[in-house]
Design a protein around this motif. Structure first.
Motif, PDB file in Angstrom:
ATOM      1  N   GLY A   1       0.830  -1.200   0.000  1.00 23.34           N
ATOM      2  CA  GLY A   1       0.000   0.000   0.000  1.00 23.34           C
ATOM      3  C   GLY A   1       0.865   1.250   0.000  1.00 23.34           C
ATOM      4  O   GLY A   1       2.073   1.188  -0.242  1.00 23.34           O
ATOM      5  N   PRO A   2       0.259   2.423   0.308  1.00 21.27           N
ATOM      6  CA  PRO A   2       0.975   3.696   0.187  1.00 21.27           C
ATOM      7  C   PRO A   2       1.918   3.991   1.344  1.00 21.27           C
ATOM      8  O   PRO A   2       1.811   5.017   2.009  1.00 21.27           O
ATOM      9  CB  PRO A   2      -0.160   4.718   0.107  1.00 21.27           C
ATOM     10  N   ALA A   3       2.836   3.083   1.603  1.00 22.41           N
ATOM     11  CA  ALA A   3       3.812   3.289   2.673  1.00 22.41           C
ATOM     12  C   ALA A   3       4.879   4.279   2.221  1.00 22.41           C
ATOM     13  O   ALA A   3       5.332   4.247   1.071  1.00 22.41           O
ATOM     14  CB  ALA A   3       4.464   1.959   3.057  1.00 22.41           C
ATOM     15  N   THR A   4       5.294   5.146   3.123  1.00 22.09           N
ATOM     16  CA  THR A   4       6.295   6.157   2.793  1.00 22.09           C
ATOM     17  C   THR A   4       7.592   5.519   2.299  1.00 22.09           C
ATOM     18  O   THR A   4       8.230   6.018   1.371  1.00 22.09           O
ATOM     19  CB  THR A   4       6.580   7.043   4.019  1.00 22.09           C
ATOM     20  N   VAL A   5       7.978   4.389   2.902  1.00 23.13           N
ATOM     21  CA  VAL A   5       9.232   3.734   2.540  1.00 23.13           C
ATOM     22  C   VAL A   5       9.205   3.221   1.092  1.00 23.13           C
ATOM     23  O   VAL A   5      10.260   3.000   0.492  1.00 23.13           O
ATOM     24  CB  VAL A   5       9.541   2.587   3.527  1.00 23.13           C
ATOM     25  N   LEU A   6       8.010   3.063   0.527  1.00 22.38           N
ATOM     26  CA  LEU A   6       7.877   2.634  -0.875  1.00 22.38           C
ATOM     27  C   LEU A   6       7.437   3.782  -1.777  1.00 22.38           C
ATOM     28  O   LEU A   6       6.933   3.570  -2.875  1.00 22.38           O
ATOM     29  CB  LEU A   6       6.873   1.477  -0.978  1.00 22.38           C
ATOM     30  N   GLY A   7       7.655   5.004  -1.298  1.00 24.43           N
ATOM     31  CA  GLY A   7       7.318   6.163  -2.113  1.00 24.43           C
ATOM     32  C   GLY A   7       5.877   6.604  -1.991  1.00 24.43           C
ATOM     33  O   GLY A   7       5.405   7.428  -2.786  1.00 24.43           O
ATOM     34  N   ALA A   8       5.157   6.058  -0.988  1.00 21.33           N
ATOM     35  CA  ALA A   8       3.748   6.404  -0.743  1.00 21.33           C
ATOM     36  C   ALA A   8       2.885   6.068  -1.956  1.00 21.33           C
ATOM     37  O   ALA A   8       3.150   5.110  -2.667  1.00 21.33           O
ATOM     38  CB  ALA A   8       3.626   7.858  -0.323  1.00 21.33           C
ATOM     39  N   SER A   9       1.844   6.868  -2.203  1.00 16.67           N
ATOM     40  CA  SER A   9       0.883   6.511  -3.249  1.00 16.67           C
ATOM     41  C   SER A   9       1.439   6.791  -4.643  1.00 16.67           C
ATOM     42  O   SER A   9       2.370   7.587  -4.823  1.00 16.67           O
ATOM     43  CB  SER A   9      -0.416   7.299  -3.059  1.00 16.67           C
ATOM     44  N   ARG A  10       0.836   6.123  -5.613  1.00 13.71           N
ATOM     45  CA  ARG A  10       1.110   6.450  -7.012  1.00 13.71           C
ATOM     46  C   ARG A  10       0.125   7.545  -7.413  1.00 13.71           C
ATOM     47  O   ARG A  10      -1.066   7.313  -7.530  1.00 13.71           O
ATOM     48  CB  ARG A  10       0.957   5.209  -7.897  1.00 13.71           C
ATOM     49  N   VAL A  11       0.634   8.736  -7.618  1.00 14.72           N
ATOM     50  CA  VAL A  11      -0.214   9.899  -7.860  1.00 14.72           C
ATOM     51  C   VAL A  11      -0.826   9.797  -9.256  1.00 14.72           C
ATOM     52  O   VAL A  11      -0.119   9.565 -10.240  1.00 14.72           O
ATOM     53  CB  VAL A  11       0.612  11.198  -7.721  1.00 14.72           C
ATOM     54  N   ASN A  12      -2.154   9.975  -9.336  1.00 16.43           N
ATOM     55  CA  ASN A  12      -2.801   9.798 -10.634  1.00 16.43           C
ATOM     56  C   ASN A  12      -2.531  10.970 -11.588  1.00 16.43           C
ATOM     57  O   ASN A  12      -2.003  12.015 -11.202  1.00 16.43           O
ATOM     58  CB  ASN A  12      -4.305   9.523 -10.482  1.00 16.43           C
ATOM     59  N   LYS A  13      -2.914  10.788 -12.838  1.00 12.88           N
ATOM     60  CA  LYS A  13      -2.543  11.725 -13.898  1.00 12.88           C
ATOM     61  C   LYS A  13      -3.098  13.121 -13.670  1.00 12.88           C
ATOM     62  O   LYS A  13      -2.416  14.123 -13.925  1.00 12.88           O
ATOM     63  CB  LYS A  13      -3.009  11.193 -15.248  1.00 12.88           C
ATOM     64  N   LYS A  14      -4.347  13.219 -13.212  1.00 17.89           N
ATOM     65  CA  LYS A  14      -4.946  14.541 -13.015  1.00 17.89           C
ATOM     66  C   LYS A  14      -4.186  15.345 -11.971  1.00 17.89           C
ATOM     67  O   LYS A  14      -3.895  16.529 -12.160  1.00 17.89           O
ATOM     68  CB  LYS A  14      -6.411  14.407 -12.605  1.00 17.89           C
ATOM     69  N   ILE A  15      -3.874  14.690 -10.842  1.00 17.37           N
ATOM     70  CA  ILE A  15      -3.148  15.392  -9.783  1.00 17.37           C
ATOM     71  C   ILE A  15      -1.742  15.744 -10.255  1.00 17.37           C
ATOM     72  O   ILE A  15      -1.248  16.852 -10.007  1.00 17.37           O
ATOM     73  CB  ILE A  15      -3.098  14.530  -8.508  1.00 17.37           C
TER      74      ILE A  15
END
Length: 297
Positions: free
Chosen positions: A18-32
């Protein structure tokens, strides 16, 4: 993507956490990402951008106001500082030297965990406050908290999560006791996906991650009472300067909130459950293994 990983010497990651900080957190979608890309090429007045963020945070949480800071840990430290100084600029510029009667922050001993890899008590001590741990690691009763809410306590901190011992005080009880002593409650809600219930329950300041389930760039939002949020924003004149969010982080929160409020949450949950059920079925087919599905809040 192959070329990107190769160019920067990075290994590809299959993220099952999931969106863990150690893995770069979330995958930011195209719109954002597009919104962030546009503001990176522009000049803006940060106070005005923060005002727009406050409006968006209020829509999301139901709080009176909000502001954006560098990360959740920063939000906890800044919130604690705000309860110590209020909007007194002289006090803000003195921290971590506290020149005033409020110099303690209370937290249940069982909630003193690592915020990332930084201990919660260290995050709070950045303000100069004395951290008072109440109760025991596996148990905290009402009298533990009540007896420690002395006149020199600036705030009490509550950490949300599903990994804590059952004998710690519930959020509702914690808030009720603190309210009876006029002590503001700060809630660490980094992993929460319900953005309204904490304000409804009476929390004075709530800190949510911007880059985890909300899906924005690295930042955090503080939501709560208008006077305390204003004091949080003013911390940029003191220790909060080290923890500020840039225009990309602030705009990322605004865009992520817009995206969140337009999402088909039920549709997304259905797809996630379908994937989880397939995974569960495969695991249960293996001798000696079994799987169950647990949904986090």
């Amino acid at each position: 993507m192959e070329e990107f990983y190769k160019r920067f010497g990075l290994r590809k990651v299959i993220n099952a956490r999931g969106p863990a900080t150690v893995l770069g957190a979330s995958r930011v979608n195209k719109k954002i990402r597009k919104d962030i890309e546009q503001i990176l090429g522009l000049s803006v007045e940060i106070w005005e951008l923060q005002r727009r963020a406050s409006e968006a945070i209020s829509r999301l949480t139901g709080a009176e106001a909000g502001c954006v800071v560098g990360c959740t840990a920063a939000g906890i430290a800044i919130s604690a500082a705000a309860t110590i100084t209020g909007d007194d600029i002289a006090k803000i510029k003195e921290l971590p030297t506290i020149k005033g009667p409020k110099n303690k922050i209370v937290v249940q001993k069982g909630h003193v965990i690592g915020i990332g890899d930084s201990p919660l008590d260290q995050v709070l001590r950045l303000t100069g406050a004395e951290v008072v741990e109440v109760g025991e690691a596996l148990d905290c009763a009402k009298f533990h908290l009540e007896s420690n809410l002395t006149p020199d306590v600036a705030a009490a901190v509550y950490v949300l999560g599903d990994v804590f011992p059952p004998n710690l005080l519930s959020l509702e009880t914690f808030i009720k006791i603190c309210k009876s002593k006029n002590v503001p409650v700060i809630v660490d809600a980094a992993y929460e996906t319900n953005f309204t219930h904490l304000i409804e329950k009476g929390a004075d300041l709530v800190v949510h991650s911007g880059q985890k389930w909300l899906g924005g760039a690295t930042a955090a939002l503080i939501a709560g009472r208008k006077d305390l949020v204003h004091a949080c924003y003013l911390q940029e004149m003191g220790i909060g300067r080290l923890m500020k969010a840039g225009k990309e982080g602030i705009l990322g929160i605004i865009s992520a909130i817009e995206n969140w409020m337009q999402r088909d949450h039920e549709g997304i949950l259905q797809k996630q459950m379908e994937m989880a059920e397939r995974f569960k079925s495969k695991i249960n087919d293996v001798d000696g293994l079994s799987a169950t599905i647990k949904r986090s809040d």
